[in-house]
Write an enzyme that holds these catalytic residues in place. Structure first.
Site, PDB file in Angstrom:
ATOM      1  N   GLU A   1      20.980  50.924  -9.498  1.00  0.00           N
ATOM      2  CA  GLU A   1      21.880  50.130  -8.660  1.00  0.00           C
ATOM      3  C   GLU A   1      21.228  48.789  -8.395  1.00  0.00           C
ATOM      4  OE1 GLU A   1      23.248  51.988  -5.063  1.00  0.00           O
ATOM      5  OE2 GLU A   1      23.719  53.891  -6.075  1.00  0.00           O
TER       6      GLU A   1
ATOM      7  N   GLU B   1      20.122  59.370  -4.377  1.00  0.00           N
ATOM      8  CA  GLU B   1      19.234  58.855  -3.324  1.00  0.00           C
ATOM      9  C   GLU B   1      18.717  59.971  -2.408  1.00  0.00           C
ATOM     10  OE1 GLU B   1      20.512  54.248  -2.898  1.00  0.00           O
ATOM     11  OE2 GLU B   1      21.667  55.593  -1.633  1.00  0.00           O
TER      12      GLU B   1
END
Length: 598
Positions: A234, A161
């Protein structure tokens, strides 16, 4: 099978050995699950119709002190990879070095913060040198487990991320090169929720993270990677909890609808989490938005995931299994049996030791003119203190107004001559100290409640007293500082000590409280419950189960059966404020009042 061509992303779907392959993945973190339960959890993942296991790697556990590495017992990553391979599961490895994961400092070791100029997740030399040293150890262990070498690893994620952090454009190429130069040859991926357009790196497939279907993100991937497969790295099956808030749940029907849509769009998916497990010890992270004070994650990482904290099947699990079975030509494996749990009989505390009497088992105290944050204390071979509590003591000659100047990280119990006078934290930054004629000792027991794991404040996560505090406008000086990290050596010395007092004598808080409970058959999982206690930490047979706090939402702590013995089991509780002298066990968890994830 022959190993000629691993996972490829050269067309609209993944291929493995040149044949179309859809990743049906689930995240289970080996470091959040007792090793004796790994096989049970992975078998349940396989029986749900998943073909891929995904895990992060926590740098802070694997290198607790600079240059000291640990890949043993619950941290034996290679054993975990062998186990996955033996079950016919593929693996996507996410080695960080930053992992977020609702884990202290996103998995980065706190000793990095000893450098006052540290810039985490950048090409600052102090950071890249440490990453290189860690990757030298880590990658040589995992590289032999790659697909091309006969192992289960089909893909490796570059950082985590980074689009939401985006502090240094040279950083992602550095991490990618750090992997390649050490022998990583499988498909590389990146993963982003916020900042999807900023998180990629040339030569790695971009994937996305979300809970509600993000058509904008899917469109972005269509445009930037038009002839490549799309994946949700995710898919958030639930959510985490914070102390003082409610327990988050995400409706099973909402989850299954989105998962069905993702599959209809011919995308691959990884469920984060498939099984959450537990933030044992002091490893929980903290959540911070903007300038608001951080809130610490609870000990449970149940996450409202398809497999519960203790490994139970849930409604989500059965819905997913039904859905994934449609993507298999053969029937799915039989469900592994449900594991029994036991509510052991309640036990009474039989001895106690005050905080002050326990200090003899800590490292010798450090004397300093000014306050020193825990990471910069000269303890643990000059790696500083990472977790737990730090006691700061100094002499005062009067009462008056004690001001923290917001320099307490994160919460301090304040005492004058060992008498409790109040709590200082982010909300309460002033406290009245009672008057007294002669010189007295002011003590602040400061708890590191967990470092922020996501966002732009990672460089500011030093704990303890991070600056001056004052009494009546006067800066306090000349501190004696005790490091109380409650490490296994300390707990072991404490438990063997002959300084314990019987509970018939007046017990003093904060302090340690001890008892034994007897297990007369095969030890089974259970949950501990402490009604009438306020806040502290529980150790069973020397293992740190984590923190409890009466404000909730979480009211029970998970106790793995494999950590218990037949016969006597030692329970040691550190309690800050009050105790009712009894420890209860239950077979069902209590995560508190529930609220839907927004």
């Amino acid at each position: 099978m022959s190993r000629l061509e691993g996972l490829r992303a050269n067309s609209s779907e993944f291929t493995l050995e040149g044949k179309p392959f859809r990743i049906l993945g689930g995240s289970i973190h080996y470091f959040r699950v007792p090793r004796a339960h790994w096989a049970d959890r992975l078998l349940k993942l396989k029986a749900c119709g998943l073909n891929t296991l995904t895990t992060y790697v926590p740098w802070n556990l694997h290198e607790p002190q600079r240059g000291v590495f640990n890949f043993e017992d619950e941290l034996d990553l290679e054993a975990y990879l062998y186990l996955a391979a033996s079950m016919g599961l593929w693996v996507i490895l996410r080695p960080g070095p930053y992992i977020c994961a609702e884990w202290d400092l996103g998995g980065l070791p706190s000793w990095l913060l000893r450098d006052e100029h540290m810039k985490l997740r950048t090409t600052y030399p102090g950071f890249t040198n440490a990453v290189n040293s860690f990757f030298d150890q880590l990658i040589k262990k995992v590289a032999p487990h790659q697909y091309s070498k006969g192992g289960p690893i089909i893909a490796v994620q570059v950082e985590n991320e980074y689009g939401a952090y985006n502090a240094d454009e040279e950083y992602m190429p550095f991490i990618k090169e750090a992997l390649l130069s050490r022998g990583i040859t499988e498909l590389l991926m990146t993963s982003d929720g916020e900042g999807l357009n900023l998180g990629g790196v040339k030569g790695a497939l971009q994937t996305m993270n979300f809970q509600k279907l993000n058509m904008g993100g899917i469109k972005y991937l269509d445009e930037t990677q038009p002839h490549q497969p799309k994946m949700v790295m995710e898919y958030w099956s639930g959510w985490f909890d914070l102390w003082g808030e409610l327990h988050h749940v995400y409706a099973a029907d909402d989850m299954i609808n989105v998962v069905s849509e993702i599959l209809k769009l011919q995308m691959s998916i990884n469920l984060y989490m498939f099984h959450g497990g537990t933030n044992f010890g002091f490893m929980n992270g903290a959540f911070s938005v903007g300038l608001l004070a951080p809130k610490a994650m609870v000990t449970s990482y149940d996450y409202d995931a398809p497999l519960s904290e203790a490994g139970d099947y849930t409604n989500k699990y059965h819905l997913l299994r039904n859905l994934f079975s449609q993507f298999h030509t053969q029937p799915l494996p039989v469900l592994p049996p449900h594991r029994d749990r036991k509510a052991y009989q309640p036990v009474l505390i039989h001895q106690h030791l005050s905080l002050w009497d326990s200090l003899q088992f800590t490292d010798k105290p450090f004397h300093s003119e000014k306050p020193v944050n825990m990471e910069n204390l000269p303890v643990n071979n000059n790696n500083g203190q990472s977790y737990g509590y730090t006691l700061y003591e100094t002499n005062i000659n009067s009462g008056g107004m004690l001001k923290s100047n917001n320099n307490i990280r994160d919460r301090a119990l304040v005492f004058v001559d060992k008498h409790f006078v109040g709590v200082l934290d982010y909300k309460t930054q002033e406290l009245a100290v009672p008057d007294g004629k002669e010189q007295r000792t002011l003590s602040l027991l400061v708890e590191n409640c967990g470092r922020v794991n996501y966002g732009k404040t990672l460089d500011e996560q030093r704990k303890g007293l991070i600056g001056d505090i004052q009494l009546n406008q006067q800066l306090l000086r000349d501190f004696t500082i005790h490091s109380l990290d409650m490490n296994p050596g300390f707990i072991n010395s404490l438990e063997k000590s002959d300084h314990w007092k019987s509970v018939r004598q007046q017990s003093s808080v904060p302090g340690f409280f001890q008892t034994k409970f007897y297990v007369n058959s095969f030890p089974e999982d259970t949950f501990i419950k402490l009604p009438g206690w306020t806040k502290g930490v529980i150790f069973i047979n020397g293992k740190n189960l984590g923190r409890y706090w009466s404000i909730g939402p979480q009211q029970t702590l998970y106790v793995p059966g494999p950590w218990l013995h037949r016969g006597d089991n030692q329970v040691t509780v550190f309690e800050e404020q009050e105790t009712d002298g009894k420890i209860h066990f239950t077979s069902t968890p209590d995560y508190g009042m529930a609220v839907d994830v927004k």
